[in-house]
Scaffold this motif. Sequence first.
Motif, PDB file in Angstrom:
ATOM      1  N   ILE A 177      38.605  49.405  74.807  1.00  0.00           N
ATOM      2  CA  ILE A 177      39.448  49.074  75.949  1.00  0.00           C
ATOM      3  C   ILE A 177      39.655  50.291  76.834  1.00  0.00           C
ATOM      4  CG2 ILE A 177      41.721  48.255  76.682  1.00  0.00           C
ATOM      5  CD1 ILE A 177      40.092  46.088  75.451  1.00  0.00           C
ATOM      6  N   MET A 178      39.866  51.452  76.207  1.00  0.00           N
ATOM      7  CA  MET A 178      40.095  52.705  76.923  1.00  0.00           C
ATOM      8  C   MET A 178      38.992  53.687  76.572  1.00  0.00           C
ATOM      9  SD  MET A 178      42.909  52.532  78.764  1.00  0.00           S
ATOM     10  CE  MET A 178      43.364  54.243  78.979  1.00  0.00           C
ATOM     11  N   GLY A 198      41.858  53.670  71.482  1.00  0.00           N
ATOM     12  CA  GLY A 198      41.542  52.887  72.664  1.00  0.00           C
ATOM     13  C   GLY A 198      40.745  51.636  72.375  1.00  0.00           C
ATOM     14  N   GLY A 199      40.642  51.244  71.121  1.00  0.00           N
ATOM     15  CA  GLY A 199      39.883  50.065  70.732  1.00  0.00           C
ATOM     16  C   GLY A 199      39.584  50.111  69.241  1.00  0.00           C
ATOM     17  N   LEU A 200      38.661  49.268  68.817  1.00  0.00           N
ATOM     18  CA  LEU A 200      38.308  49.178  67.405  1.00  0.00           C
ATOM     19  C   LEU A 200      36.938  49.829  67.191  1.00  0.00           C
ATOM     20  CD1 LEU A 200      39.518  47.929  64.793  1.00  0.00           C
ATOM     21  CD2 LEU A 200      38.044  45.944  65.193  1.00  0.00           C
ATOM     22  N   PRO A 201      36.896  50.987  66.487  1.00  0.00           N
ATOM     23  CA  PRO A 201      35.598  51.643  66.233  1.00  0.00           C
ATOM     24  C   PRO A 201      34.708  50.779  65.340  1.00  0.00           C
ATOM     25  CG  PRO A 201      37.451  53.136  65.812  1.00  0.00           C
ATOM     26  CD  PRO A 201      38.030  51.756  65.965  1.00  0.00           C
ATOM     27  N   ARG A 202      33.444  51.115  65.320  1.00  0.00           N
ATOM     28  CA  ARG A 202      32.496  50.328  64.529  1.00  0.00           C
ATOM     29  C   ARG A 202      32.815  50.378  63.043  1.00  0.00           C
ATOM     30  NH1 ARG A 202      26.382  50.386  67.063  1.00  0.00           N
ATOM     31  NH2 ARG A 202      26.973  49.611  69.140  1.00  0.00           N
ATOM     32  N   GLY A 254      36.224  45.689  83.512  1.00  0.00           N
ATOM     33  CA  GLY A 254      37.595  45.535  83.063  1.00  0.00           C
ATOM     34  C   GLY A 254      37.978  46.555  82.041  1.00  0.00           C
ATOM     35  N   GLY A 255      37.246  47.653  81.873  1.00  0.00           N
ATOM     36  CA  GLY A 255      37.540  48.581  80.799  1.00  0.00           C
ATOM     37  C   GLY A 255      37.942  49.937  81.257  1.00  0.00           C
ATOM     38  N   GLY A 256      37.997  50.275  82.560  1.00  0.00           N
ATOM     39  CA  GLY A 256      38.293  51.630  82.959  1.00  0.00           C
ATOM     40  C   GLY A 256      39.482  51.721  83.879  1.00  0.00           C
ATOM     41  N   GLY A 257      39.998  52.986  84.072  1.00  0.00           N
ATOM     42  CA  GLY A 257      41.060  53.265  85.014  1.00  0.00           C
ATOM     43  C   GLY A 257      42.355  52.574  84.672  1.00  0.00           C
ATOM     44  N   GLY A 258      43.135  52.308  85.765  1.00  0.00           N
ATOM     45  CA  GLY A 258      44.435  51.685  85.570  1.00  0.00           C
ATOM     46  C   GLY A 258      44.347  50.295  84.999  1.00  0.00           C
ATOM     47  N   GLU A 259      43.291  49.557  85.332  1.00  0.00           N
ATOM     48  CA  GLU A 259      43.132  48.204  84.790  1.00  0.00           C
ATOM     49  C   GLU A 259      42.995  48.233  83.276  1.00  0.00           C
ATOM     50  OE1 GLU A 259      40.369  44.212  85.430  1.00  0.00           O
ATOM     51  OE2 GLU A 259      40.010  46.030  86.609  1.00  0.00           O
ATOM     52  N   ALA A 260      42.278  49.230  82.768  1.00  0.00           N
ATOM     53  CA  ALA A 260      42.129  49.355  81.319  1.00  0.00           C
ATOM     54  C   ALA A 260      43.468  49.636  80.655  1.00  0.00           C
ATOM     55  CB  ALA A 260      41.132  50.466  80.992  1.00  0.00           C
ATOM     56  N   GLN A 261      44.280  50.465  81.288  1.00  0.00           N
ATOM     57  CA  GLN A 261      45.598  50.750  80.738  1.00  0.00           C
ATOM     58  C   GLN A 261      46.468  49.498  80.713  1.00  0.00           C
ATOM     59  OE1 GLN A 261      47.478  54.196  82.493  1.00  0.00           O
ATOM     60  NE2 GLN A 261      45.525  55.249  82.751  1.00  0.00           N
ATOM     61  N   LEU A 262      46.395  48.709  81.796  1.00  0.00           N
ATOM     62  CA  LEU A 262      47.153  47.460  81.831  1.00  0.00           C
ATOM     63  C   LEU A 262      46.661  46.488  80.762  1.00  0.00           C
ATOM     64  CD1 LEU A 262      47.450  46.869  85.686  1.00  0.00           C
ATOM     65  CD2 LEU A 262      49.258  47.606  84.122  1.00  0.00           C
ATOM     66  N   ASN A 263      45.337  46.424  80.575  1.00  0.00           N
ATOM     67  CA  ASN A 263      44.786  45.554  79.533  1.00  0.00           C
ATOM     68  C   ASN A 263      45.280  45.967  78.157  1.00  0.00           C
ATOM     69  OD1 ASN A 263      43.340  43.895  81.250  1.00  0.00           O
ATOM     70  ND2 ASN A 263      41.454  45.069  81.077  1.00  0.00           N
ATOM     71  N   ARG A 264      45.299  47.285  77.911  1.00  0.00           N
ATOM     72  CA  ARG A 264      45.764  47.754  76.606  1.00  0.00           C
ATOM     73  C   ARG A 264      47.237  47.429  76.400  1.00  0.00           C
ATOM     74  NH1 ARG A 264      45.358  53.960  74.541  1.00  0.00           N
ATOM     75  NH2 ARG A 264      46.749  54.291  76.312  1.00  0.00           N
ATOM     76  N   ALA A 309      47.921  43.120  62.246  1.00  0.00           N
ATOM     77  CA  ALA A 309      48.388  43.267  63.625  1.00  0.00           C
ATOM     78  C   ALA A 309      48.840  44.699  63.898  1.00  0.00           C
ATOM     79  CB  ALA A 309      49.525  42.284  63.905  1.00  0.00           C
ATOM     80  N   VAL A 310      49.542  45.297  62.942  1.00  0.00           N
ATOM     81  CA  VAL A 310      49.993  46.683  63.092  1.00  0.00           C
ATOM     82  C   VAL A 310      48.791  47.633  63.141  1.00  0.00           C
ATOM     83  CG1 VAL A 310      51.260  48.562  61.970  1.00  0.00           C
ATOM     84  CG2 VAL A 310      52.239  46.262  62.041  1.00  0.00           C
ATOM     85  N   VAL A 311      47.806  47.409  62.270  1.00  0.00           N
ATOM     86  CA  VAL A 311      46.614  48.261  62.242  1.00  0.00           C
ATOM     87  C   VAL A 311      45.836  48.142  63.554  1.00  0.00           C
ATOM     88  CG1 VAL A 311      44.378  48.612  61.123  1.00  0.00           C
ATOM     89  CG2 VAL A 311      46.427  48.246  59.729  1.00  0.00           C
ATOM     90  N   GLN A 312      45.667  46.917  64.050  1.00  0.00           N
ATOM     91  CA  GLN A 312      44.950  46.735  65.309  1.00  0.00           C
ATOM     92  C   GLN A 312      45.676  47.430  66.460  1.00  0.00           C
ATOM     93  OE1 GLN A 312      42.048  45.499  65.737  1.00  0.00           O
ATOM     94  NE2 GLN A 312      41.600  43.977  64.171  1.00  0.00           N
ATOM     95  N   ALA A 313      46.997  47.337  66.473  1.00  0.00           N
ATOM     96  CA  ALA A 313      47.769  48.025  67.507  1.00  0.00           C
ATOM     97  C   ALA A 313      47.612  49.540  67.389  1.00  0.00           C
ATOM     98  CB  ALA A 313      49.247  47.634  67.400  1.00  0.00           C
ATOM     99  N   GLY A 314      47.561  50.042  66.154  1.00  0.00           N
ATOM    100  CA  GLY A 314      47.370  51.475  65.951  1.00  0.00           C
ATOM    101  C   GLY A 314      46.038  51.962  66.498  1.00  0.00           C
ATOM    102  N   PHE A 315      44.967  51.182  66.269  1.00  0.00           N
ATOM    103  CA  PHE A 315      43.652  51.569  66.805  1.00  0.00           C
ATOM    104  C   PHE A 315      43.646  51.532  68.327  1.00  0.00           C
ATOM    105  CE2 PHE A 315      41.818  50.593  62.523  1.00  0.00           C
ATOM    106  CZ  PHE A 315      41.180  51.809  62.343  1.00  0.00           C
ATOM    107  N   LEU A 316      44.319  50.542  68.925  1.00  0.00           N
ATOM    108  CA  LEU A 316      44.389  50.487  70.383  1.00  0.00           C
ATOM    109  C   LEU A 316      45.110  51.701  70.949  1.00  0.00           C
ATOM    110  CD1 LEU A 316      45.166  46.719  71.127  1.00  0.00           C
ATOM    111  CD2 LEU A 316      43.174  48.003  71.898  1.00  0.00           C
TER     112      LEU A 316
END
Length: 336
Positions: free
Chosen positions: A104-105, A312-316, A119-129, A301-308
């Motif tokens: 996402i970021m 900035g997303g979920l690594p491989r 939809g993944g960069g700049g301010g839009e990416a921050q809003l998405n996150r 849900a907590v783990v996914q939020a931590g990765f975000l």
Amino acid sequence: MHLLPDLLESLALNDPPAYLAVFLGVSLLMLWRIEAMLDQGLEGTALGTLLLPYCSGLGNLIFVGLMVGKFGGGREVLTNSLVNNVTNLTLLLGLPALFWGLTIMPKAAGKVATDRKKGGGGGEAQLNRLSLLLTLAAVLFFTGAAWLLGRDGRLDRTDGIALIGLFLFWQCVQVFDVLKHNVRQRVSFGWKFYLNAAVVLVCAYFLYESIDWLVAWLSAQRHGFLSRDNLGWLTGWLMVLPNAILALYWGWRRRADVVYSSQVGDGHICIPLCLGLFALSGPLPVPPFALNSLLLLAGVAVVQAGFLLIAGGLPRWAGGVMCLAYGGFVYAGLVG
């Protein structure tokens, strides 16, 4: 009169593979028409939060209606909802991350200009996150509420009203957020938007017919894995197939925002809405395995939020861990 059964019977295709093909076909048609709505008033996380969950989670709502009206069985509804949600937050986020990565970021500055178009960069990416973090927080609250209300071993009518009330409040927040976005961007819903919505409603009818037949067929089977003994698990996997198509398709398109929001947002349909709706018809038993599964959902849900927040997303590699966690859940539910 049932249009779909009569049609398939006239074609000598009145068997489970035919109904499964119809289920997947209309789900793909809904996906195609929803994608068209990207240019008709909805974007990114708004699309995933409002439309995709209802369309991909429509099968679960139909299943609840069938269980209440025809077949009964709160245990199957609970299992169906848990299988759906755990699959969404683990396997269907883990696989796209494992194949393509879910970012996402983006960290590299050089990627920002390119990812901004997706939809993944700049301010839009921050809003998405931020939007995704809010959606994950809702998952945590909904799951926590279901766990607290079910600690006495069941969900009664009062508990169902509370869960549905939480869901409706969340949807009101999301609707007003989309409307504010459209006012700021001077976007309106044109006639094509409503035409596509009508197509989705037609698809919903065929979804109902196909699910009704498949549930009746499974309920009539008394032996083997494909039988009424595993109705909750089997229908949970069946209903999650459109979600899997969404996750893999948008992952391939490198739209991590839609992958995240469609899978996370779909969980709101099952917990709390599906559980709340069934609880209105009568007490819904909540065994220890279900309580443990709710705790697993809250933890994921907590783990996914931590990765975000951190990556900035979920690594491989984390996607692989999510897939393994899902395997443990299935083993504990069917074998353990």
